[in-house]
Design a protein around this motif. Structure first.
Motif, PDB file in Angstrom:
ATOM      1  N   GLY A  35       4.835 -49.171  43.205  1.00 57.20           N
ATOM      2  CA  GLY A  35       5.272 -48.531  44.429  1.00 57.20           C
ATOM      3  C   GLY A  35       6.646 -48.393  44.158  1.00 57.20           C
ATOM      4  O   GLY A  35       7.357 -48.802  42.783  1.00 57.20           O
ATOM      5  N   SER A  36       7.614 -48.177  45.120  1.00 60.15           N
ATOM      6  CA  SER A  36       9.095 -48.003  44.874  1.00 60.15           C
ATOM      7  C   SER A  36       9.547 -49.408  44.634  1.00 60.15           C
ATOM      8  O   SER A  36      10.584 -49.260  43.863  1.00 60.15           O
ATOM      9  N   SER A  38       8.019 -52.482  43.118  1.00 56.33           N
ATOM     10  CA  SER A  38       6.838 -53.218  42.661  1.00 56.33           C
ATOM     11  C   SER A  38       6.669 -52.851  41.366  1.00 56.33           C
ATOM     12  O   SER A  38       6.035 -51.470  41.072  1.00 56.33           O
ATOM     13  N   ASN A  57       8.284 -58.093  41.815  1.00 59.13           N
ATOM     14  CA  ASN A  57       8.283 -57.513  43.307  1.00 59.13           C
ATOM     15  C   ASN A  57       9.951 -57.758  43.701  1.00 59.13           C
ATOM     16  O   ASN A  57      10.577 -58.664  43.443  1.00 59.13           O
ATOM     17  N   GLU A 167      10.205 -43.081  47.591  1.00 58.52           N
ATOM     18  CA  GLU A 167       9.792 -43.974  49.040  1.00 58.52           C
ATOM     19  C   GLU A 167       8.575 -43.137  49.508  1.00 58.52           C
ATOM     20  O   GLU A 167       8.405 -41.939  49.851  1.00 58.52           O
ATOM     21  N   GLU A 169       5.693 -43.328  48.408  1.00 61.18           N
ATOM     22  CA  GLU A 169       4.343 -43.108  47.404  1.00 61.18           C
ATOM     23  C   GLU A 169       4.131 -44.359  46.927  1.00 61.18           C
ATOM     24  O   GLU A 169       4.730 -45.173  46.555  1.00 61.18           O
ATOM     25  N   ILE A 170       2.574 -44.733  47.189  1.00 61.11           N
ATOM     26  CA  ILE A 170       2.089 -46.112  46.837  1.00 61.11           C
ATOM     27  C   ILE A 170       1.108 -45.676  45.748  1.00 61.11           C
ATOM     28  O   ILE A 170       0.156 -44.940  45.961  1.00 61.11           O
ATOM     29  N   LYS A 171       1.095 -46.362  44.637  1.00 62.59           N
ATOM     30  CA  LYS A 171       0.072 -46.249  43.675  1.00 62.59           C
ATOM     31  C   LYS A 171      -1.120 -47.332  43.701  1.00 62.59           C
ATOM     32  O   LYS A 171      -0.944 -48.298  44.054  1.00 62.59           O
TER      33      LYS A 171
END
Length: 175
Positions: A35-36, A38, A57, A167, A169-171
């Motif tokens: 994530g942006s 993590s 994090n 921001e 965008e979550i993987k």
């Protein structure tokens, strides 16, 4: 005139600093963005696809949430533990006596072959050379050479405060 062109190029490229982190250290630890803000650091077991993982994090940049990615064994008698349940197992560090631990089955999706388990109340692995675990999923051995450096490198990346992904965008962890 040349100075203006260089300044213009630098100004245009500063907006593209945000990029995905995905690097493998020379000690074979994979540091990747989740994530942006993590990071996930992982190390595969030499004889299987199982992996040791920990997360970092922001804003605290502390190595946390040690876990193990484990595959389902091929044994017919294997009964897959349910997600959010606890299973008993053992952790052995540097060939010392194995310690009994409880693992939280953090992720066990029926459509996936891999599972994530997190130990509770486990011994420190910070200075370990070899970590061996035994769980209902089987046994795995992890060579921890370079672990201290991987923690330092991921801490430096974390403290940079440059977003790892754009921001929003979550993987998702593809197991």
């Amino acid at each position: 005139m040349i100075a203006r062109k260089i300044f213009l190029l630098l100004f245009l490229f500063t907006g593209h600093i945000s990029s995905e982190v995905n690097m493998t250290t020379i000690d074979s630890f994979l540091i990747s963005s989740m994530g942006s803000h993590s990071l996930m650091v992982s190390k595969k077991a030499p004889s299987s696809n199982n992996a040791l993982v920990f997360f970092m994090n922001r804003p605290y940049c502390i190595c946390e949430r040690v876990g193990f990615v484990m595959g389902n064994p091929n044994a017919e008698s294997f009964q897959r533990p349910k997600e959010d349940s606890y299973v008993k197992g053992k952790i052995k560090i540097d060939n010392r006596r194995a310690q009994e631990v409880e693992f939280l089955v953090f992720l066990a999706r029926p459509e996936k072959e891999m599972n994530v388990i997190e130990p509770r109340n486990f011994p420190s692995i910070r200075n370990a050379n070899v970590v061996e675990i035994e769980s209902p999923y089987g046994k795995s051995k992890f060579i921890m050479e370079g672990f201290q450096q991987a923690m330092k490198q991921s801490t430096k990346i974390c403290e940079s405060f440059i977003p790892y992904l754009k921001e929003g965008e979550i993987k998702e962890l593809d197991l």
